[in-house]
Design a protein around this motif. Structure first.
Motif, mmCIF file in Angstrom:
data_model
loop_
_atom_site.group_PDB
_atom_site.id
_atom_site.type_symbol
_atom_site.label_atom_id
_atom_site.label_comp_id
_atom_site.label_asym_id
_atom_site.label_seq_id
_atom_site.Cartn_x
_atom_site.Cartn_y
_atom_site.Cartn_z
ATOM 1 N N VAL A 108 -19.876 -25.623 96.577
ATOM 2 C CA VAL A 108 -20.996 -25.278 97.457
ATOM 3 C C VAL A 108 -21.376 -26.507 98.272
ATOM 4 O O VAL A 108 -21.641 -27.577 97.715
ATOM 5 C CB VAL A 108 -22.221 -24.771 96.653
ATOM 6 C CG1 VAL A 108 -23.332 -24.335 97.607
ATOM 7 C CG2 VAL A 108 -21.822 -23.616 95.738
ATOM 8 N N MET A 109 -21.410 -26.343 99.615
ATOM 9 C CA MET A 109 -21.704 -27.469 100.499
ATOM 10 C C MET A 109 -22.975 -27.220 101.301
ATOM 11 O O MET A 109 -23.296 -26.089 101.659
ATOM 12 C CB MET A 109 -20.535 -27.709 101.459
ATOM 13 C CG MET A 109 -19.283 -28.233 100.797
ATOM 14 S SD MET A 109 -17.998 -28.650 102.005
ATOM 15 C CE MET A 109 -18.797 -29.965 102.952
ATOM 16 N N ARG A 150 -17.261 -18.121 87.637
ATOM 17 C CA ARG A 150 -18.101 -17.316 86.745
ATOM 18 C C ARG A 150 -19.354 -18.083 86.325
ATOM 19 O O ARG A 150 -20.434 -17.492 86.198
ATOM 20 C CB ARG A 150 -17.304 -16.856 85.518
ATOM 21 C CG ARG A 150 -16.784 -17.971 84.635
ATOM 22 C CD ARG A 150 -16.116 -17.397 83.389
ATOM 23 N NE ARG A 150 -14.893 -16.698 83.747
ATOM 24 C CZ ARG A 150 -14.265 -15.848 82.932
ATOM 25 N NH1 ARG A 150 -14.761 -15.585 81.745
ATOM 26 N NH2 ARG A 150 -13.144 -15.265 83.306
ATOM 27 N N ASP A 151 -19.225 -19.410 86.154
ATOM 28 C CA ASP A 151 -20.387 -20.218 85.763
ATOM 29 C C ASP A 151 -21.388 -20.356 86.912
ATOM 30 O O ASP A 151 -22.597 -20.231 86.713
ATOM 31 C CB ASP A 151 -19.931 -21.612 85.307
ATOM 32 C CG ASP A 151 -19.052 -21.558 84.062
ATOM 33 O OD1 ASP A 151 -19.180 -20.579 83.295
ATOM 34 O OD2 ASP A 151 -18.246 -22.486 83.869
ATOM 35 N N PRO A 175 -26.275 -20.600 88.434
ATOM 36 C CA PRO A 175 -26.257 -21.666 89.442
ATOM 37 C C PRO A 175 -27.244 -22.770 89.095
ATOM 38 O O PRO A 175 -28.376 -22.499 88.700
ATOM 39 C CB PRO A 175 -26.648 -20.936 90.736
ATOM 40 C CG PRO A 175 -27.387 -19.712 90.286
ATOM 41 C CD PRO A 175 -26.759 -19.315 88.994
ATOM 42 N N GLN A 176 -26.788 -24.013 89.260
ATOM 43 C CA GLN A 176 -27.614 -25.148 88.857
ATOM 44 C C GLN A 176 -28.474 -25.700 89.987
ATOM 45 O O GLN A 176 -29.550 -26.235 89.753
ATOM 46 C CB GLN A 176 -26.711 -26.274 88.325
ATOM 47 C CG GLN A 176 -25.913 -25.886 87.090
ATOM 48 C CD GLN A 176 -26.817 -25.495 85.932
ATOM 49 O OE1 GLN A 176 -27.643 -26.288 85.481
ATOM 50 N NE2 GLN A 176 -26.682 -24.259 85.464
ATOM 51 N N HIS A 177 -28.000 -25.585 91.223
ATOM 52 C CA HIS A 177 -28.719 -26.173 92.354
ATOM 53 C C HIS A 177 -29.569 -25.113 93.056
ATOM 54 O O HIS A 177 -29.156 -23.962 93.202
ATOM 55 C CB HIS A 177 -27.729 -26.795 93.338
ATOM 56 C CG HIS A 177 -28.361 -27.754 94.301
ATOM 57 N ND1 HIS A 177 -29.022 -27.325 95.437
ATOM 58 C CD2 HIS A 177 -28.445 -29.115 94.304
ATOM 59 C CE1 HIS A 177 -29.479 -28.381 96.096
ATOM 60 N NE2 HIS A 177 -29.139 -29.481 95.434
ATOM 61 N N GLU A 226 -22.849 -28.365 94.521
ATOM 62 C CA GLU A 226 -22.456 -27.763 93.242
ATOM 63 C C GLU A 226 -20.958 -27.471 93.263
ATOM 64 O O GLU A 226 -20.409 -27.054 94.281
ATOM 65 C CB GLU A 226 -23.248 -26.467 92.993
ATOM 66 C CG GLU A 226 -23.088 -25.920 91.585
ATOM 67 C CD GLU A 226 -24.257 -25.049 91.144
ATOM 68 O OE1 GLU A 226 -24.170 -24.473 90.051
ATOM 69 O OE2 GLU A 226 -25.266 -24.961 91.884
ATOM 70 N N LEU A 227 -20.311 -27.694 92.139
ATOM 71 C CA LEU A 227 -18.873 -27.477 92.020
ATOM 72 C C LEU A 227 -18.581 -27.031 90.597
ATOM 73 O O LEU A 227 -18.995 -27.675 89.633
ATOM 74 C CB LEU A 227 -18.119 -28.789 92.325
ATOM 75 C CG LEU A 227 -16.599 -28.798 92.226
ATOM 76 C CD1 LEU A 227 -15.979 -27.867 93.257
ATOM 77 C CD2 LEU A 227 -16.058 -30.223 92.427
#
Length: 548
Positions: free
Chosen positions: A238-239, A251-252, A257-259, A246-247
């Motif tokens: 993700v940019m 599936r994770d 999603p962390q960001h 995020e990279l």
């Protein structure tokens, strides 16, 4: 998500490794670097989805890999290692040798990437010729094999066709055939499905997955749509504004999603939860359409037979004041022709069309100009519909001025409208100084300038990032309530229609095949074609899950 593709990559030496890639933009750009300290790998046999909005740098990194950076844009740091070579330090000749042979690329708009003056077969053959492979007869045979492999209907005819004679989805299949011609190890697909109908998009995604497995390629798939990610990705990068936020495994990232930016992109995807229908202001139709017909005829030529296309076939519906009706269908369904007939940019061949009881079909000249201001249109591509040499304030004011409003008053109203759509103090700028989403806001302001009762929005959000799309949909809903507008919303995406429309009409081949309340159409479609459109939505769970 495509489970079969979720964990099939290896942990060996990556096929492509970006290491601290930094690309400088020319002076005067909105930021110093297109991408900054960018590092990610593409493993053999995986599909890495690079996700982000316009301006995130996702395509710029791919162009650096291909040696296709625009003039004035250059790498200033980092490496792009492919098969033990740094692609940032090789010559243009070496890049040409790699392109097509070991790295293939599919572009977003095949019509601009294909030569309009060359037949499809000749363009595929040219790929082999450029790399000195096969003789003339062998190239033609291989071109036909490739067109067959990518599922082009009637490949024997398609090979002799020019690009303009093919549909958007067919042209994209030709681009895929060209990208795969020399069996590259890495395929870069830059937004290859963004401009396509949902059913055609689903076919292209399935095709890329199938070809990736059969050829054992690595794929770098660039997109702004997390629905597409859910369909095909092995991993996700993700940019945002030139940097990775995020990279991880697809599936994770999708499940957790962390960001916050990743979460915002996922949340911006049109929801499968259909809002409850809002009550209309009245039962009296604002627009009444009965048995509308429109046939387009083309004259035959030396190489081209005469054609007749029935774009509208006995189309009938009513729209009441304050209501939003969605017109949904694929390219060629007649939905845009219907919109153009309603605003009288096209003249129907037969049928009835009344606006608040006024016969809108038979009006001409001054009487049509007087009544037409009651119905305004927002176009899919606001840049094409805006004069690049006219400041946006004047572009918005032109309609009122033509209808007798004094110039200074019209310009003052344009300022107010720009503020209303979130673009205060921008009247003196030119169209090229705005982003796509901002230009669409200008298109909305221009449509509002004549104080219409009905707005026809023709694919008004289809070319926008999902987050910008969500903002425009929210703006339209707010303006609809503020000005008691009625809306005819033309789209190929049922998800979008379900978010904003009270009622949905599904069209195919110029006919209405199904219509009803948005919730009923979305959750309990009665026709096979409607179910086909719903099933093609990327990342959509089963209808039974939605209904529960």
């Amino acid at each position: 998500m495509n489970e079969g593709n979720s964990m099939n990559h290896t942990t060996d030496t990556p096929l492509l490794s970006l290491q601290g890639l930094t690309i400088a933009l020319p002076k005067g750009a909105d930021r110093a670097y297109a991408v900054e300290n960018l590092s990610y790998d593409v493993q053999r046999g995986e599909i890495l989805c690079v996700v982000g909005e316009s301006g995130s740098g996702k395509s710029m990194a791919a162009n650096a890999v291909m040696g296709l950076l625009p003039k004035g844009v250059r790498p200033v740091d980092g490496k792009a290692i492919f098969a033990d070579q740094d692609l940032l330090s090789i010559t243009e000749k070496q890049h040409r040798e790699l392109r097509g042979l070991r790295i293939g690329m599919i572009f977003q708009e095949p019509m601009t990437a294909l030569n309009p003056l060359m037949r499809v077969g000749a363009q595929i053959s040219e790929v082999f010729e450029a790399h000195g492979q096969l003789n003339g007869a062998e190239r033609s045979i291989k071109a036909l094999e490739l067109l067959t492999e990518v599922g082009l209907p009637e490949p024997e005819k398609a090979i002799r066709a020019y690009p303009f004679q093919l549909s958007g989805g067919q042209r994209q299949r030709v681009m895929i055939a060209m990208a795969l011609a020399l069996e590259p190890e890495l395929l870069i697909a830059d937004e290859p499905t963004t401009a396509l109908d949902v059913t055609t998009q689903a076919q292209i995604l399935d095709l890329i997955i199938d070809l990736q497995k059969r050829h054992g390629m690595a794929v770098m798939f660039i997109t702004h749509d997390f629905g597409v990610v859910a369909e095909i990705a092995t991993r996700v990068c993700v940019m945002r504004q030139g940097k990775i936020v995020e990279l991880g495994e697809a599936r994770d990232v999708l499940a957790n999603p962390q960001h916050e930016y990743t979460r915002a992109l996922i949340e911006a995807i049109p929801s499968d939860v259909v809002p409850e229908a809002r009550g209309a202001e009245t039962d009296t139709p604002l627009l009444d359409v009965k048995n509308l017909n429109k046939v387009f005829r083309s004259k035959g030529g030396l190489f081209k037979p005469a054609r007749e296309v029935r774009a509208l076939n006995d189309v009938s519906f009513s729209l009441v004041k304050g209501e939003t009706i969605g017109i949904v269908g694929e390219s060629g369904s007649g939905k845009s022709t219907l919109g153009r007939c309603i605003v009288r940019l096209e003249t129907p061949d037969s049928g009835l069309m009344s606006l608040s009881g006024t016969d809108f079909m038979t009006l001409h000249g001054e009487s049509l100009r007087r009544e037409r201001k009651r119905v305004q249109m927002i176009f899919q591509d606001p840049y094409a519909s805006l004069n690049p040499r006219t400041r946006v304030g004047m572009a918005i004011a032109q309609g009122p001025i033509a209808n007798g409003i004094p110039k200074q008053k019209a310009l003052a109203q344009a300022d107010d409208l720009l503020e209303l759509v979130g673009l205060a103090n921008t009247a003196d700028r030119f169209p090229h100084e705005f982003s796509g989403g901002q230009r669409q806001r200008i298109g909305i302001a221009r449509a509002l300038a004549l104080e219409p009762e009905l707005i026809v929005a023709d694919e008004a959000v289809s070319a926008l990032d999902v987050s910008i799309q969500a903002q425009i949909l929210e703006l339209l809903e707010d303006l609809k309530q503020k000005f008691s507008l009625s809306l005819l919303f033309i789209t190929h995406d049922l998800r979008v229609a379900a978010q904003i429309c009270d009622h949905i009409i599904v069209m195919q081949h110029g006919r209405i095949v199904e219509q009803g309340p948005a919730r009923d159409i979305f959750l309990a479609p009665q026709q096979a074609y409607t179910r086909q459109l719903l099933d093609a939505i990327p990342g959509r769970p089963e209808a039974t899950e939605i209904a529960s």
